[in-house]
Design a protein around this motif. Structure first.
Motif, PDB file in Angstrom:
ATOM      1  N   ALA A  10       0.845  -1.209   0.000  1.00 51.81           N
ATOM      2  CA  ALA A  10       0.000   0.000   0.000  1.00 51.81           C
ATOM      3  C   ALA A  10       0.873   1.249   0.000  1.00 51.81           C
ATOM      4  CB  ALA A  10      -0.917  -0.008   1.224  1.00 51.81           C
ATOM      5  N   GLY A  51      -3.666   2.016  -3.363  1.00 45.30           N
ATOM      6  CA  GLY A  51      -3.232   2.166  -1.967  1.00 45.30           C
ATOM      7  C   GLY A  51      -4.428   1.981  -1.038  1.00 45.30           C
ATOM      8  N   LEU A  57      -5.645  -1.575  -0.670  1.00 44.72           N
ATOM      9  CA  LEU A  57      -4.681  -2.375   0.110  1.00 44.72           C
ATOM     10  C   LEU A  57      -4.723  -2.019   1.597  1.00 44.72           C
ATOM     11  CD1 LEU A  57      -1.863  -2.383  -2.565  1.00 44.72           C
ATOM     12  CD2 LEU A  57      -2.938  -4.433  -1.617  1.00 44.72           C
ATOM     13  N   TYR A  58      -4.849  -0.717   1.902  1.00 46.98           N
ATOM     14  CA  TYR A  58      -4.991  -0.358   3.329  1.00 46.98           C
ATOM     15  C   TYR A  58      -6.260  -1.003   3.889  1.00 46.98           C
ATOM     16  CZ  TYR A  58      -1.274   3.213   3.074  1.00 46.98           C
ATOM     17  OH  TYR A  58      -0.073   3.850   2.935  1.00 46.98           O
TER      18      TYR A  58
END
Ligand code: FAQ
Length: 330
Positions: A58, A95, A98-99
């Motif tokens: 991320a 990002g 993924l976070y």
């Protein structure tokens, strides 16, 4: 200050006899390709490894916006500018997926961000190299997104459900990114002598940093054995690097560019190219915070975090107010 100083500790992979009943049942699910979901029991090491890898991934997507963001205002045409803007926005989205996947493992996005900003977590070494000319934007799409896809296509089959599902969407977008990069390289390579020189220069500078994206050679990869046993990683670092070279060399030839490696040679027996290893001292030095852009990248991310504090505080205050109103209404 901005060294990415997380120390690697490679623990040995447990044999069946050493596993507890829970661990053995977990490994059976992995071996049977049954996805692990957030509420399922999992060994602490599995959870921690996923948080490290997904978090790092991320952070790479977020920091990875900086080298390309640098060129949004200087793209050569309106069309190129719109394409680049869309690509950089996609990276922000990656990002965020993924976070969100990491959050299902019990760590918040804020915690991960704080660990990035104070140097406890890493991001991909590639983003510590500069983008000096427009051809670099082509090379980033072609080589960096190309390497990212090579690594991420197998991760669509990774054992952790939320990570695997995030990868499916990310890979679709990365394919578009790779093609737009190759398209820029085609234009440059077929352009004037000066443009062709810029394209070759970009390839010369970004080739080895791209090979480094796959991580250290297998003999120095502390996490691979356990991560592969848990199917967090599907292939070894060297296997993916070899596949990337085999796929990319013909693409460079088609462009009429030369891969900057005197030892590059087709090896009929292995059915792949022999090639020079990247300079691993340089790789580990970049990980220690000494790459050309480490300080600049982290200063930019820290500034973005600090300058965005009022937005986070405003959103929290709004959410609290709404919660109070909701309770009062009930
Ligand atoms: N950079 O034992 P291994 C993208 C560290 S996405 C920095 O082999 P592992 C999209 C590693 O963390 C690019 N550090 O580790 C985009 C470990 O340190 P630790 C990111 C690296 O995890 C395109 C130590 O070295 N992709 O580019 C690197 O099993 C364009 C020992 O290494 C992913 O993250 C490196 N290159 O294998 C965005 C994919 N390599 O944590 C914008 C998912 C290794 O113990 C523009 N990640 N290290 O302190 C993976 O597949 C793996 O994590 C590897 C490393 C293969 C990267």
């Amino acid at each position: 200050m901005y060294a990415q100083m997380v120390k690697s500790t490679g623990a040995g992979v447990k044999s069946r006899e050493e596993m507890s009943a829970e661990e053995a049942a977990f490994q059976d699910r992995i071996d049977a390709d049954i996805k692990i979901e957030p509420k399922d029991w999992m060994p602490e090491g599995y959870r921690k490894t996923l948080i490290r890898q997904i978090g790092q991934h991320a952070h790479s997507e977020i920091v990875g916006q900086l080298p390309e963001g640098n060129w949004i205002t200087r793209a050569p045409t309106l069309e190129r500018k719109a394409i680049l803007l869309a690509k950089v926005q996609d990276e922000a989205g990656h990002g965020l997926y993924l976070y969100a996947a990491a959050e299902t493992l019990g760590v918040s996005r804020d915690e991960l961000t704080e660990q990035l900003l104070d140097g406890r977590m890493k991001y991909s070494s590639i983003f510590n190299y500069p983008t000096l000319n427009w051809a670099d934007i082509g090379a980033v799409g072609w080589l960096v997104d190309g390497a990212a896809i090579m690594n991420q296509v197998p991760l669509q089959r990774t054992s952790y459900g939320p990570y695997s599902r995030a990868m499916i969407r990310i890979c679709k977008e990365e394919s578009f990114h790779q093609r737009q990069g190759y398209d820029i390289m085609m234009k440059m390579a077929q352009g004037t002598e000066a443009q062709k020189k810029m394209a070759q220069d970009a390839l010369n500078r970004l080739w080895y940093p791209s090979l480094m994206m796959f991580g250290p050679s297998d003999k120095d990869s502390v996490h691979s054995a356990q991560s592969m046993a848990w199917k967090i990683k599907m292939d070894s670092n060297d296997e993916l690097r070899q596949k990337f070279v085999d796929q990319t060399v013909p693409q460079a030839e088609y462009l009429g560019l030369t891969v900057p490696d005197e030892n590059l040679k087709w090896n009929e027996e292995k059915g792949g190219y022999d090639f020079s290893e990247p300079d691993w001292d340089e790789f580990f030095d970049v990980l220690q915070g000494n790459g050309p852009c480490n300080v600049d990248r982290m200063e930019k991310r820290n500034a973005a975090w600090d300058n965005g504090a009022w937005v986070r505080e405003g959103l929290m205050a709004h959410a609290e107010k709404r919660a109070v109103l909701k309770t009062a209404a009930e």
